[in-house]
Every structure is written in structure tokens, then in C-alpha cells.
Design a protein around this motif. Structure first.
Motif, mmCIF file in Angstrom:
data_model
loop_
_atom_site.group_PDB
_atom_site.id
_atom_site.type_symbol
_atom_site.label_atom_id
_atom_site.label_comp_id
_atom_site.label_asym_id
_atom_site.label_seq_id
_atom_site.Cartn_x
_atom_site.Cartn_y
_atom_site.Cartn_z
ATOM 1 N N PRO A 1 84.485 42.281 -11.229
ATOM 2 C CA PRO A 1 84.313 42.349 -12.683
ATOM 3 C C PRO A 1 85.652 42.279 -13.415
ATOM 4 C CG PRO A 1 83.995 44.514 -11.684
ATOM 5 C CD PRO A 1 84.088 43.526 -10.565
ATOM 6 N N GLY A 2 85.629 41.610 -14.575
ATOM 7 C CA GLY A 2 86.801 41.526 -15.433
ATOM 8 C C GLY A 2 86.802 42.639 -16.466
ATOM 9 N N ARG A 3 87.721 42.518 -17.424
ATOM 10 C CA ARG A 3 87.939 43.612 -18.367
ATOM 11 C C ARG A 3 86.719 43.889 -19.237
ATOM 12 N NH1 ARG A 3 90.118 41.349 -23.468
ATOM 13 N NH2 ARG A 3 90.938 43.413 -23.927
ATOM 14 N N PHE A 4 86.010 42.850 -19.687
ATOM 15 C CA PHE A 4 84.854 43.094 -20.539
ATOM 16 C C PHE A 4 83.702 43.732 -19.754
ATOM 17 C CE2 PHE A 4 86.708 39.548 -23.191
ATOM 18 C CZ PHE A 4 87.103 40.381 -24.221
ATOM 19 N N GLN A 5 83.525 43.331 -18.507
ATOM 20 C CA GLN A 5 82.480 43.943 -17.695
ATOM 21 C C GLN A 5 82.788 45.414 -17.423
ATOM 22 O OE1 GLN A 5 81.035 41.149 -14.388
ATOM 23 N NE2 GLN A 5 82.833 40.075 -15.157
ATOM 24 N N ARG B 1 78.525 66.426 -23.471
ATOM 25 C CA ARG B 1 78.915 67.297 -22.359
ATOM 26 C C ARG B 1 78.397 66.780 -21.023
ATOM 27 N NH1 ARG B 1 76.562 72.604 -25.137
ATOM 28 N NH2 ARG B 1 74.981 71.000 -25.564
ATOM 29 N N ASP B 2 77.427 65.878 -21.060
ATOM 30 C CA ASP B 2 76.853 65.331 -19.828
ATOM 31 C C ASP B 2 77.558 64.064 -19.363
ATOM 32 O OD1 ASP B 2 74.834 67.332 -19.859
ATOM 33 O OD2 ASP B 2 73.715 66.146 -21.338
ATOM 34 N N THR B 3 78.581 63.626 -20.081
ATOM 35 C CA THR B 3 79.282 62.385 -19.741
ATOM 36 C C THR B 3 79.941 62.494 -18.367
ATOM 37 O OG1 THR B 3 79.740 62.007 -22.084
ATOM 38 C CG2 THR B 3 81.026 60.737 -20.496
ATOM 39 N N ASP B 4 79.758 61.478 -17.556
ATOM 40 C CA ASP B 4 80.357 61.439 -16.218
ATOM 41 C C ASP B 4 81.783 60.888 -16.327
ATOM 42 O OD1 ASP B 4 81.081 61.129 -13.590
ATOM 43 O OD2 ASP B 4 79.223 60.149 -12.967
ATOM 44 N N TRP B 5 82.721 61.788 -16.637
ATOM 45 C CA TRP B 5 84.095 61.361 -16.864
ATOM 46 C C TRP B 5 84.771 60.854 -15.596
ATOM 47 C CZ3 TRP B 5 85.727 60.162 -21.429
ATOM 48 C CH2 TRP B 5 85.144 60.753 -22.554
ATOM 49 N N TYR C 1 88.373 52.963 -15.415
ATOM 50 C CA TYR C 1 89.690 52.703 -16.014
ATOM 51 C C TYR C 1 90.722 52.365 -14.947
ATOM 52 C CZ TYR C 1 89.157 53.539 -21.000
ATOM 53 O OH TYR C 1 88.832 53.414 -22.331
ATOM 54 N N ASP C 2 90.627 53.003 -13.796
ATOM 55 C CA ASP C 2 91.564 52.678 -12.718
ATOM 56 C C ASP C 2 91.448 51.211 -12.326
ATOM 57 O OD1 ASP C 2 92.496 55.269 -12.651
ATOM 58 O OD2 ASP C 2 91.212 55.897 -10.981
ATOM 59 N N ARG C 3 90.218 50.715 -12.295
ATOM 60 C CA ARG C 3 90.016 49.298 -11.974
ATOM 61 C C ARG C 3 90.523 48.413 -13.101
ATOM 62 N NH1 ARG C 3 84.281 48.158 -9.151
ATOM 63 N NH2 ARG C 3 85.419 46.225 -8.734
ATOM 64 N N LEU C 4 90.354 48.873 -14.337
ATOM 65 C CA LEU C 4 90.822 48.082 -15.471
ATOM 66 C C LEU C 4 92.346 48.027 -15.504
ATOM 67 C CD1 LEU C 4 90.176 46.477 -18.008
ATOM 68 C CD2 LEU C 4 90.006 48.624 -19.269
ATOM 69 N N VAL C 5 92.990 49.154 -15.234
ATOM 70 C CA VAL C 5 94.463 49.182 -15.216
ATOM 71 C C VAL C 5 95.000 48.243 -14.148
ATOM 72 C CG1 VAL C 5 96.462 50.626 -14.657
ATOM 73 C CG2 VAL C 5 94.698 51.479 -16.216
ATOM 74 N N LEU D 1 96.677 54.145 -22.413
ATOM 75 C CA LEU D 1 96.419 55.186 -23.416
ATOM 76 C C LEU D 1 94.946 55.593 -23.393
ATOM 77 C CD1 LEU D 1 97.356 56.836 -25.953
ATOM 78 C CD2 LEU D 1 96.661 54.845 -27.310
ATOM 79 N N ASN D 2 94.070 54.618 -23.351
ATOM 80 C CA ASN D 2 92.639 54.923 -23.314
ATOM 81 C C ASN D 2 92.251 55.657 -22.027
ATOM 82 O OD1 ASN D 2 92.209 53.717 -25.807
ATOM 83 N ND2 ASN D 2 91.845 51.705 -24.922
#
Length: 412
Positions: A290-294, A310-314, A321-325, A335-336
């Protein structure tokens, strides 16, 4: 009855403008002729359809009328150049020969408007005019420039296409991915400006976000197997689904954690989730990574799947994000990612990462917004106040300024 007719003409304009302009561009090879003839055809429709009724095939009626308008214009030209002669030799039943991996006139026009040789701001303006059918005045208003300035920008872009002999075609299979990236970037910039207007009195520019989604659907129809096209559409749908909850009744921005999730558009969320699952299945079956938009769409799917903030799977969001970086290690992406890290590992860990980005992001208002929030959570009020002041100074959106001002004033 008049209201129904107006709505019908508006709907036909939205559905057929790009198709008519693209077909005329293919036939006559001139953006000016195509645009002017299409506009005259729609003006004729406004005059005649109230008396004659909307024809059974509005698109065909408009194409025929616009073609006649274009030929009339060429015939009126004092100098009969080769373009004139060539146009008169083309008959309506001339078979169209495909010259790209995907044969669609609208797609050709999208790629022409978003050619890398054009400046980014020219690509956006030309795309909105030629594909979206927005008037010059509407585009100028959207990007807060004078109408004459925007008209000049569009005129220069057309002139450059002519002078540089930029071909009206879809790129070859070998380089289509590179060109698609430029197209998607333009569409996302249009959506982003509508999602949170950078300047002006309006917090949201619904006309721009709606137009970007419409372009995204068009690209999805034309390139159904392109993962990033699908990812961008999913990202825009999942983001736009939160529109009704993003600004309070007092005109203040409402952050994701504080939004009324009952006000979210569940239909758009369901559609976006379906597209994300489609891409996950394709990747699992051995498709391209997957690319950045996916990846961004997947993050938004995680957010919109949580019944409460509070239920968000952070942990899942940080993993994405690690894959996006890995594919886009830009300071803004990092930053995000730090914002997500704050939810997983705490504000102190996140602040250390954010502070390392100051060299690149000093003039970026979101950098100071993030620092202010992290400092507030660490009870470093004076530093937080300074960061809020800088964020307010840089923010151009009125709803965001109102939100930041309140948060700053709540500091002890």
C-alpha cells in the motif's frame, strides 16, 4: 417545475461537463475551443430546455450542440489555418482510435491538466475548470485570489500546453504510475483546502471537498485496479464523513476526540470501509504494497470504527504510521506520527520527537498546535501559552483560531 428544471440542468452539468469538454478536446485539440463550445452548449440548454424539455440523452444533445458551436467558431476565424481545415474534415462518425492503456477522454483530460510541466497551482486551477466545470470566479473565490489573477493563471497553463506540445493522452503503461501520482496529489490538495480552508472567513469549503470527491469517484471508475486511486477515494470519504461534527454551533473547530460521533455520515463511512477492505484483500493476495493514500485511509478506518475516542486502537495507528514513514519520511508525516505516539506512550515521549522537527516546521502552524497540546498535558502552561500564540498567529482558518484561543485562555 422551474426549480425541478434548474436542479436537472445542474445535475446534467455535473455529470456531463467533463465528458463534453474531453470529447471536444480530443476532436479539436484545443482547450480553449473545447471549453468555450461546451459553455455555449450549456447556455443554449438553459435557454431551450425550459420550453422543449430535457432531452432523453442530455449528454448527446450537449455534445452535438457543442460540436456545432466549435465548428461555427472555427469557420468564423478570418485565417483558415491547418487546425481549421483538419477540424472540418472530421465527421461525427469518425471512429476513435485508442492511444493509451486506458481509453477514456475524461482521463486524458485529467492527465493533460495535471501534467508535471505545469506549476502545481496551475494544475489545480485547470483541473477545476476543465474537469470540474467551476467558473473562474468560483475557483478564484476558493483560493482567495482576484478573478483576473485566476483567469491569467488558467490562460497561461493552456498556453504552456500548446507551446510545449503536451500531448492529450493517457501516459504509456510504463510511466502511468508516475503521472497518476501527480493527478492524485492535485485532487487531494483540492479536498484538503475544502476540508480545512487555509484562509478566508469559511471554516470549511464544502464545494471544494465535494468536487474533489467527485473527481476521486471519476478516477476510481476509470482506474478501478489502481490501489492509490482507491485509497485516496476512501481517505476522502472517511474524512468527509465527519464534516457535520467538525465545527461547533459557535463556529469553533471540534477536534476528533471531542466530536459527536452520532453526527458522522454512516453511509460514507461504510463506503470508505468497504474500499479499505478491498485494498487489504488485494495486498493479502500478493498485490503491491500500500502507498501513502491507502495507509492514510486505513488510519481513518481505525478512527471511524471506534464507537468512542477512548476505544481507538492507537497501536494499530502507530503501526500504520511506521509503514508510512518508511515510504514518506517527511517532517509532516513524522509530526502526525508523534500525535499518535502521545496517545500510546504519553506526551513526554511525543514532545521529544516533535521538538526534533522544529528545524523544518517552525513556520507550520500544526507543529505549534501539537507542541501546545503536549505542553498543556505536561502542565507546562507558560510554554504551552507561547506555543498557542504562535499557532494562532500562523493559523488562517477562523474555526481553528477560535478553538486555539479558547484552549490558550483555559491555561492557568
Amino acid at each position: 417545475m422551474a426549480t425541478d428544471l434548474t436542479a436537472a440542468i445542474t445535475r446534467v452539468h455535473q455529470q456531463e461537463w467533463a465528458r463534453v469538454v474531453a470529447g471536444l478536446t480530443r476532436r479539436f485539440g484545443d482547450l480553449d475551443i473545447a471549453e468555450d463550445a461546451a459553455a455555449e452548449a450549456f447556455a443554449t440548454a438553459v435557454e431551450r430546455w425550459p420550453a422543449d424539455g430535457v432531452p432523453p440523452n442530455p449528454g448527446g444533445w450537449l455534445t452535438t450542440t457543442a460540436t456545432r458551436k466549435a465548428l461555427d467558431r472555427i469557420r468564423r476565424e478570418a485565417q483558415r489555418d491547418t487546425k481549421h481545415q483538419a477540424a472540418l474534415m472530421i465527421s461525427d462518425d469518425t471512429p476513435h482510435v485508442a492511444n493509451g492503456p486506458i481509453d477514456d477522454d475524461r482521463l486524458r483530460l485529467v492527465f493533460t491538466c495535471c501534467h508535471p510541466a505545469l506549476a502545481p497551482e496551475a494544475r489545480i486551477a485547470l483541473t477545476l475548470r476543465m474537469i470540474g466545470g467551476l467558473t473562474v470566479a468560483q475557483i478564484a473565490h476558493a483560493f482567495l485570489v482576484q478573478e483576473t489573477t485566476m483567469a491569467q493563471r488558467i490562460t497561461r497553463a493552456k498556453a504552456k500546453i500548446r507551446a510545449a506540445h503536451i500531448p492529450y493522452r493517457v501516459p504509456s503503461t510504463a510511466d502511468i504510475q508516475e503521472r497518476v501520482t501527480a493527478v492524485l496529489a492535485v485532487v487531494y490538495l483540492i479536498f484538503d483546502e475544502g476540508y480545512l480552508a487555509g484562509e478566508g472567513d469559511d471554516a470549511l469549503r464544502v464545494d471544494l471537498s465535494d468536487e474533489a470527491i467527485r473527481l476521486g469517484r471519476l478516477l476510481r471508475n476509470l482506474l478501478p485496479d489502481d490501489g492509490e486511486v482507491t485509497g485516496l477515494l476512501a481517505l476522502m470519504l472517511l474524512t468527509d464523513a465527519r464534516r457535520a461534527a467538525r465545527v461547533s454551533r459557535t463556529g469553533e473547530l471540534v477536534t476528533l476526540a471531542d466530536q459527536d460521533r452520532g453526527a458522522w455520515n454512516r453511509s460514507l463511512i461504510a463506503e470508505g470501509h468497504a474500499l479499505v477492505r478491498e485494498r487489504l484483500s488485494a495486498v493479502a493476495a500478493g498485490g503491491p504494497a500500500p502507498g501513502r493514500f491507502q495507509l492514510q485511509a486505513a488510519m481513518n478506518a481505525v478512527h471511524t470504527a471506534a464507537p468512542d475516542a477512548r476505544d481507538t486502537d492507537w497501536s494499530q495507528i502507530v503501526a500504520l504510521y511506521d509503514r508510512l514513514v518508511a515510504i514518506d519520511p517527511s517532517p509532516v508525516v513524522r509530526l502526525n506520527r508523534a500525535v499518535a505516539i502521545a496517545e500510546l506512550d504519553g506526551p513526554a515521549v511525543a514532545l521529544a520527537q516533535v521538538d526534533r522537527l522544529g528545524e523544518w516546521l517552525e513556520g507550520y502552524h500544526a507543529f505549534h498546535v501539537t507542541r501546545a497540546d503536549l505542553l498543556r498535558r505536561l502542565h507546562r502552561s507558560e510554554e504551552a501559552r507561547t506555543a498557542y500564540d504562535r499557532a494562532i498567529e500562523l493559523a488562517g482558518n477562523p474555526a481553528e483560531r477560535a478553538y486555539l484561543s479558547r484552549r490558550r485562555d483555559e491555561l492557568r
